[in-house]
Design an enzyme around this catalytic site. Structure first.
Site, PDB file in Angstrom:
ATOM      1  N   HIS A  77       0.879  -1.170   0.000  1.00  0.00           N
ATOM      2  CA  HIS A  77       0.000   0.000   0.000  1.00  0.00           C
ATOM      3  C   HIS A  77       0.916   1.219   0.000  1.00  0.00           C
ATOM      4  O   HIS A  77       2.054   1.148   0.478  1.00  0.00           O
ATOM      5  CB  HIS A  77      -0.893   0.018   1.241  1.00  0.00           C
ATOM      6  N   ASP A  80       2.278   1.684   3.295  1.00  0.00           N
ATOM      7  CA  ASP A  80       3.255   0.670   3.729  1.00  0.00           C
ATOM      8  C   ASP A  80       4.637   1.133   3.275  1.00  0.00           C
ATOM      9  O   ASP A  80       5.640   0.929   3.968  1.00  0.00           O
ATOM     10  CB  ASP A  80       3.014  -0.698   3.061  1.00  0.00           C
ATOM     11  N   GLU A 238      -8.675 -11.833  -6.784  1.00  0.00           N
ATOM     12  CA  GLU A 238      -8.460 -12.451  -5.471  1.00  0.00           C
ATOM     13  C   GLU A 238      -9.450 -13.600  -5.341  1.00  0.00           C
ATOM     14  O   GLU A 238     -10.667 -13.407  -5.499  1.00  0.00           O
ATOM     15  CB  GLU A 238      -8.639 -11.433  -4.339  1.00  0.00           C
ATOM     16  N   ASP A 276     -14.873 -11.666   4.718  1.00  0.00           N
ATOM     17  CA  ASP A 276     -13.662 -11.981   3.939  1.00  0.00           C
ATOM     18  C   ASP A 276     -12.667 -12.674   4.871  1.00  0.00           C
ATOM     19  O   ASP A 276     -12.208 -12.098   5.849  1.00  0.00           O
ATOM     20  CB  ASP A 276     -13.100 -10.645   3.422  1.00  0.00           C
TER      21      ASP A 276
END
Ligand code: XLS
Ligand code: MG
Length: 373
Positions: A77, A80, A238, A276
């Site tokens: 990210h 990050d 994903e 999730d």
């Protein structure tokens, strides 16, 4: 933003381009898979109902761990890569991104992608690119442009867009048609900011929103066609997000790769339609995982430099000393399923298909996964 009805789809991938790509796939002999994960995947066990259950791991430890567990790349990210990004000047952000690049080079780790975290900041409470507040929309675009600058500094041309808050809880609060136009305008602004950047949309049908605007790969690729340079807008699948949409992730892989648009992948697992879960790859359904690996194999995934990323989290109960097991286990399972995909009795399967004996085909797969009689 152009008025409603003013925008024409531009189909840039011609049929001949697609069939050339298909020919490439058939020529593909043996794919080489390289693995990747993100710093957030070493999470500390917090969930909406309870605090962390492990102590946080430092970024440096995560970075040095990657090679040890057979990974070659890290995904980021924006924050990050450059913590507290909103409090820093553009020049400071770039300086820190360049410092990070040196650290990555020192470890021999590639930056796979950078993604703007557009779901934390107060400006994104009502959505980012589709917020009803023009100042918030501008914030989202400005922050995405910064993310592109970070991607450049880290040596990747890939930006991932998980459109976390682009959807509704209250249907009447947003105009769905206008939101599509706002999303396209935002993608256009990103494409204009950098002539080389590629945008990979990561669809998810729900959570944190009740209903998302781009829930599936079909939606992501359709929106790509409305942008100023559709060739640079692709997708990331994903597994858990496809399952949450009620789809088979293997079908999503085949669909995206038929367009040459699968530029990244978050393998994990998910038990049906609930929150999730980001379970280790294959944890819930080995056969669904096997079919994802087969789909990657038949389409030549990885041959254009794409990575296999695991977007998995440790279980809340995981103890500190097992801090990387969810990653190495996912990789091991992938490689075991790769052997299964490569040793699948194709001839026998073809005959059963020709005979329309799907009953025995079903059992053939089960026996193969069980290791044969
Ligand atoms: C969340 C997303 C994750 C990253 C990318 O579900 O899976 O991929 O947050 O931004
Ligand atoms: Mg993901």
């Amino acid at each position: 933003m152009p008025p409603i009805g003013d925008r024409q789809p531009i189909f840039l991938a011609t049929r001949s381009e697609i069939s050339t790509f298909t020919a490439d796939i058939i020529m593909a002999k043996s794919n080489i898979y390289r693995f990747c994960t993100g710093p957030w995947n070493w999470s500390a066990g917090q969930d909406p109902y309870g605090p962390p259950t492990r102590t946080e791991i430092s970024f440096d430890r995560k970075l040095t761990e990657l090679k040890k567990i057979g990974f070659e790349a890290m995904m980021f990210h924006d924050d990050d890569a450059v913590p507290e990004i909103d409090a820093k000047s553009g020049a400071q952000v770039l300086k820190e991104a360049k410092e990070l690049k040196k650290r990555l080079d020192g470890e021999g780790i590639t930056a796979e992608m950078v993604a703007p975290r557009l779901w934390f900041h107060p400006n994104t409470v009502d959505g980012a690119f589709t917020s009803n507040d023009p100042k918030s929309r501008q914030y989202a675009i400005d922050r995405s442009r910064r993310t592109i600058d970070i991607a450049n500094a880290l040596g990747t041309d890939l930006m991932v867009l998980w459109l976390a808050r682009e959807g509704t809880y209250i249907r009447e609060s947003k105009n769905g048609r206008r939101c599509v136009d706002l999303l396209v305008a935002a993608l256009d602004a990103m494409l204009a900011h950098d002539k080389k950047i590629r945008l990979a949309i990561e669809p998810k049908p729900n959570e944190p929103m009740d209903v998302a605007y781009l829930p599936t790969i079909g939606h992501a690729l359709a929106v790509a066609q409305l942008t100023r340079d559709s060739k640079r807008v692709g997708c990331l699948i994903e597994s858990a997000h496809a399952i949450l949409a009620g789809l088979d992730p293997a079908d999503e892989i085949d669909f995206a790769m038929a367009f040459g648009k699968l530029w990244s992948l978050h393998l994990n697992d998910q038990n049906g339609l609930k929150f999730d879960q980001d379970k280790p790859f294959g944890s819930n359904n080995l056969r669904v995982a096997f079919n994802q690996v087969r789909a990657l194999e038949r389409n030549g995934y990885g041959q254009k430099g794409e990575y296999v990323c695991f977007d998995v989290h440790p279980f809340r109960t995981t103890q500190q000393e097992h801090w990387s097991a969810h990653l190495s286990n996912s990789r091991d399972t992938f490689l075991r399923l790769l052997e299964k995909a490569r040793s699948y009795p194709e001839k026998q399967a073809e005959q059963l298909i020709a005979d329309r004996n799907y009953q025995d085909l079903d059992q053939l797969v089960i026996e193969h996964l069980l290791g044969g009689k």
